[in-house]
Design an enzyme around this catalytic site. Sequence first.
Site, short mmCIF file in Angstrom:
data_model
loop_
_atom_site.label_atom_id
_atom_site.label_comp_id
_atom_site.label_asym_id
_atom_site.label_seq_id
_atom_site.Cartn_x
_atom_site.Cartn_y
_atom_site.Cartn_z
N ASN A 100 0.83 -1.21 0.00
CA ASN A 100 0.00 0.00 0.00
C ASN A 100 0.86 1.25 0.00
OD1 ASN A 100 -2.34 -1.50 0.11
ND2 ASN A 100 -2.72 -1.17 2.28
N ARG A 107 -10.75 -4.12 -14.30
CA ARG A 107 -9.60 -4.95 -13.92
C ARG A 107 -9.99 -6.41 -14.08
NH1 ARG A 107 -6.05 -1.34 -11.55
NH2 ARG A 107 -6.99 0.31 -10.28
N ARG A 119 -5.48 2.20 -13.64
CA ARG A 119 -4.11 2.40 -13.15
C ARG A 119 -3.45 1.08 -12.74
NH1 ARG A 119 -4.39 6.42 -8.96
NH2 ARG A 119 -3.82 8.05 -10.45
N HIS A 122 -15.60 3.15 -14.99
CA HIS A 122 -15.38 2.36 -13.78
C HIS A 122 -16.61 1.55 -13.40
CE1 HIS A 122 -14.42 2.03 -9.31
NE2 HIS A 122 -13.34 1.57 -9.88
N TYR A 137 -12.13 -9.77 -1.94
CA TYR A 137 -12.81 -8.49 -1.82
C TYR A 137 -14.28 -8.73 -1.46
CZ TYR A 137 -9.04 -5.87 -4.21
OH TYR A 137 -7.86 -5.28 -4.56
N ARG A 140 -13.85 2.33 4.70
CA ARG A 140 -12.65 1.50 4.89
C ARG A 140 -11.38 2.33 4.87
NH1 ARG A 140 -11.51 -1.10 0.02
NH2 ARG A 140 -9.70 0.21 -0.22
N HIS A 153 -15.01 -3.72 0.20
CA HIS A 153 -14.93 -3.00 -1.08
C HIS A 153 -16.29 -2.52 -1.57
CE1 HIS A 153 -13.99 -2.65 -5.52
NE2 HIS A 153 -12.96 -2.03 -4.99
#
EC number: 2.7.4.1
Length: 687
Positions: free
Chosen positions: A49, A377, A407, A437, A470, A566, A594
């Site tokens: 992270n 993704r 990204r 997205h 997730y 979160r 998530h």
Amino acid sequence: MLTVVKRKIPLINREISWLYFNERVLQEAADKAVPLMERLRFLAIFSSNLDEFYRVRVATLNRLVDINNKTKTMLGFNPKKILNEIKNIVVRLEKRFDYLYEQEIIKELEAQKIFIINEQQLNVGRGTYVREYFRRQVLPTLVPIMLEDNATKPFPELKDRHIYFIVKLTFRKKVKYALVEIPTAIMSRFLILPENKGLKFIILLDDIIRYCLDDLFFIFEYDTVEAYGIQLTRDAELDIDANVSEKFVDALLQSLQRRDKGRPMRLLYDSDIPLDTLNYLVSRMLLDPEALIPGGRYHNFKDFIDFPNVGGPSLEYPSMPQLRVNNLDLGRSIFSQMAQRDYLVSLPYQSFDYIVHFLREAAIDPKVKEINICLYRLAENSSVINALINAAQNGKKVNCLLELKARFDEEANIYWRNRLEEGGVNVNIGVVQYKVHAKICLIARREKRGLVYYATLATGNFNEKTAKIYCDHSLFTVNPLITKDLKRLFKGLEKQTFHRGYKSIIASPLETRQRLYQLIANEISMTKSGKRGYMILKMNSLSDEEMIERLYEANNAGVTIQLIVRGMCCLVPGQAGFSDRITVRSIVDRYLEHARIWIFGNGGDELVYLSSADLMARNIDRRVEVAFPIIDARVKKEVRDIIDIQLKDNSKAREINQLNNNRYIGAKNKIRHRAQEDIYNYLKYKS
């Protein structure tokens, strides 16, 4: 302490708030109730992270400093001051990290008869084993770069996030330096040594190389040789024009090639490095003092996610086998079951196989005519991609919007784009100026009554790998209120046109801000009319200043607001006159929270939305996002039950407060609630 802006509303800087989130990850590594291998992995997640934080957020702040030292970020903070505060917090967290690893984790591993040994702890037998391994596997991959003292010769380009040794060779009257890259990309970071009398030994690749430096520098007649680990983190932001075309793909590829040569953001170095060696690096690499972060002996700790568990399953979380979705049978047509009612898949508790089955059925069903899907993704070996290609080869019209600007997944998505196009799929590679997205799929099926549309909408990606770790939700629905909106949305994306006035969904970039403002205003009106006004909002991040201001207004109007956030949270709870009716909690546990969920009281007739969007300016105004209503009463109750379980968590929930001290929300009685375990059991025994 809290860094609050002295302006019209209290806010915490987003970067500082994010660091407090990563501190919560570090808390999991410190929790002795967490299994030992999992504690080690939380250290790895913390490290990973932090790498990304420097590559993106610190890189952006440095760019702002370059523009103008008086520049303010969107939340009114001076970037230079924030960079200084970031360094102070990171140094503190790195010290905590080193203590946890060296003084706790290592010792507890030893109590389990597992020893991570270094080059100085090898006996003759293990030393022979290591040297043979080095000569056979490692040595052929190493090419030391001898460094010149002449400052006119450019210093070698260190790759982003790769680990190097700065090697110091000391002779009688001089010192020579060399760089050695540790080849973790092509071999394991860990070598399991032969077991002895029930004792297990592991050595890191770093220490294997240290042990065999004499084999590497055999031509030099040095007096001493030392090696110290360094890791450079670079600016990973891409400089490309927002132009979706073949030229865009070429520009993206070129920009990706430059990513490893971006501006240095952080040099993490072994704190035992001699001062003269550190000064040599700083002068030759032209580093700013703010970029220097002292660390431990080992860098790129993210590799410890794959640390071999030689101690058995008791050192890991107990297995939680994925559950079936109640009354949704994988042995029957998903379409026929969806025609009867809506279904919710809650990942990772329930299986991603339902989503794959939905796409596979569409690929072979002769009645299916068209598939539309947005992908952001993807897993490395994607069953989703395979199903879409199979559908195209079976004569279906398959339209896939694949976001190339995701990204750190740009290169992978270029690869998938080529695979899809080769398989006959119509691929749209994005929308000018906006990232797509949204996680949506719409299937058109020819039935007796004409075309019938089947949809799945989700809070997380169509990704089998992340679906195992997730916490997300996917809705299966044929509700025409939703499917008609999706049909209109997909047509707009095809023409790069955005619409307003959807009947059910809430879509960015045009509508999310105003629709949320209206929903908040409705709760204020309900409160003023004597009804109970309340909101429960769950998300990953809350940083949009105008949205925070609206929440403060609702608070002052008497609306009760419960937030589950979160990650970063720029809202300051508990402030008189702003947020004394707002509580914020953050849950960090074995799975990554998530899902984005919005619940509004609506005078007793609750409105429940699931969304792909966090409450950040980028998601609200600069991305294509979809929030979708939960209309089916059974599914709505299921979502509400899950949220209620999370609001009861007193084991892994932390209170976000004015002090940002990440205080655990402890049990007020003897009843222990751990949301992720309780949600699993709720879904397991749900009838």
